[in-house]
Design a protein around this motif. Sequence first.
Motif, short mmCIF file in Angstrom:
data_model
loop_
_atom_site.label_atom_id
_atom_site.label_comp_id
_atom_site.label_asym_id
_atom_site.label_seq_id
_atom_site.Cartn_x
_atom_site.Cartn_y
_atom_site.Cartn_z
N SER A 210 37.64 26.39 40.49
CA SER A 210 36.61 27.37 40.14
C SER A 210 35.84 27.90 41.33
O SER A 210 34.85 28.61 41.18
N VAL A 211 36.30 27.56 42.55
CA VAL A 211 35.63 28.06 43.76
C VAL A 211 36.49 29.13 44.42
O VAL A 211 37.67 28.91 44.72
N ARG A 212 35.89 30.31 44.63
CA ARG A 212 36.58 31.40 45.34
C ARG A 212 35.85 31.60 46.67
O ARG A 212 34.62 31.73 46.69
N THR A 213 36.61 31.64 47.75
CA THR A 213 35.99 31.76 49.08
C THR A 213 35.95 33.22 49.51
O THR A 213 36.96 33.92 49.44
N LEU A 214 34.78 33.67 49.95
CA LEU A 214 34.65 35.00 50.54
C LEU A 214 34.20 34.78 51.98
O LEU A 214 33.02 34.52 52.22
N GLN A 215 35.14 34.84 52.91
CA GLN A 215 34.79 34.52 54.31
C GLN A 215 34.26 35.77 55.00
O GLN A 215 34.99 36.49 55.69
N THR A 216 32.97 36.02 54.77
CA THR A 216 32.33 37.24 55.27
C THR A 216 30.84 36.98 55.43
O THR A 216 30.34 35.93 55.00
N SER A 217 30.12 37.96 55.98
CA SER A 217 28.68 37.79 56.10
C SER A 217 27.99 38.10 54.76
O SER A 217 28.29 39.10 54.11
N ALA A 218 27.04 37.27 54.41
CA ALA A 218 26.29 37.48 53.17
C ALA A 218 25.47 38.77 53.23
O ALA A 218 25.18 39.38 52.20
N PHE A 219 25.13 39.19 54.45
CA PHE A 219 24.26 40.36 54.59
C PHE A 219 25.01 41.67 54.36
O PHE A 219 24.41 42.70 54.09
N GLY A 220 26.35 41.62 54.47
CA GLY A 220 27.12 42.85 54.28
C GLY A 220 27.74 42.92 52.89
O GLY A 220 28.48 43.87 52.59
N LEU A 221 27.46 41.93 52.06
CA LEU A 221 28.15 41.82 50.76
C LEU A 221 27.45 42.64 49.68
O LEU A 221 26.23 42.56 49.53
#
Length: 304
Positions: A210-221
């Motif tokens: 149930s975990v999906r990884t988004l390897q990015t900056s939280a500020f650009g999301l």
Amino acid sequence: MSTAYLAAEGHEERLSEELNRAGVDTSAIHGRLFITDVGPIDAAWAANTWFDTRRLPIESIGDAARRLRSRQRSWAMYAPVHRGRAALISEKLPPLSGRPLELGQPAPTSPLGSWTLLDPDVMLIAERCSSAFANGEVPLAELKVGPPNRAYRKLWEAFVDLGRFPEPGDDAVDLGASPGGWSWLLAELGCRVAAVDKAPLDETVAAMESVRTLQTSAFGLSPSGVFDGRPPKWVCSDIACYPDRLFPLIDRWMVLDPAPTLIFTIKFQGETDHDVTDRFRALPGARVRHLHHNKHELTLIVGG
Ligand SMILES: C[S@@+](CC[C@H](N)C(=O)[O-])C[C@H]1O[C@@H](n2cnc3c(N)ncnc32)[C@H](O)[C@@H]1O
């Protein structure tokens, strides 16, 4: 009216500054307890606030215990001095459970007072306090198998403080998720988790279904890109960054309809910025607290 504030351990100076800024005199100190003659203020750095305190002269150990028991069942001792005498009084009081909370278990609801010995023959007592736990210390069971670190404990305590845990099937965004303690906890509680961090997650957490990884900056999301445009139920953030940077991020998630519940750690570098704390506190529906499992940081909770 009189109020006493028990500083979170190691945060006496921060609490004193916070009280002074609100015009509260902090010259009467008893260990970590600031004893004042005014009504309560919302003090983020207090582990526990004692409301309507009273000074009671006592004649003996038995007299002290009798006076406490006659008011209510449960009393938490705070004994920075006169420890031996205080322990003898405590032995004559009904025992407190002290059993750690299991995951999902709410805070106890029975009234818990606090007391201390100011002098061998003078107690300070409060029947009502802000925390349901002795001296604001929230005992949580150790979850040894699964989490990659112990950071999950502050998120768990935030749910206890909120009086509500995520429900199975809730969508949750975890900003600043690596290595993955919070994501692990959210998944363990049955959430679908979007774990956002520039750094990778611990392998075992990344492998959770149930975990999906988004390897990015939280500020650009953009929120619309995370759960197919559905607003998540929970937005949690433990991002290591200057507190100021969180305001635009919070705005972006707060405006969703329905609005998610927000749990954000506010991390201070060096000096504590009390102005910034006031700005977080002024957000609609916000509360700011130093949780027992927080370090030099506060937790912002927005939403009922
Ligand atoms: C204290 S750690 C988080 C620990 C995590 N809550 C846990 O339970 O394991 C702070 C994280 O913030 C992340 N971080 C810093 N800047 C970020 C950004 N712009 N976007 C996403 N994550 C960021 C760091 O990479 C770091 O992993």
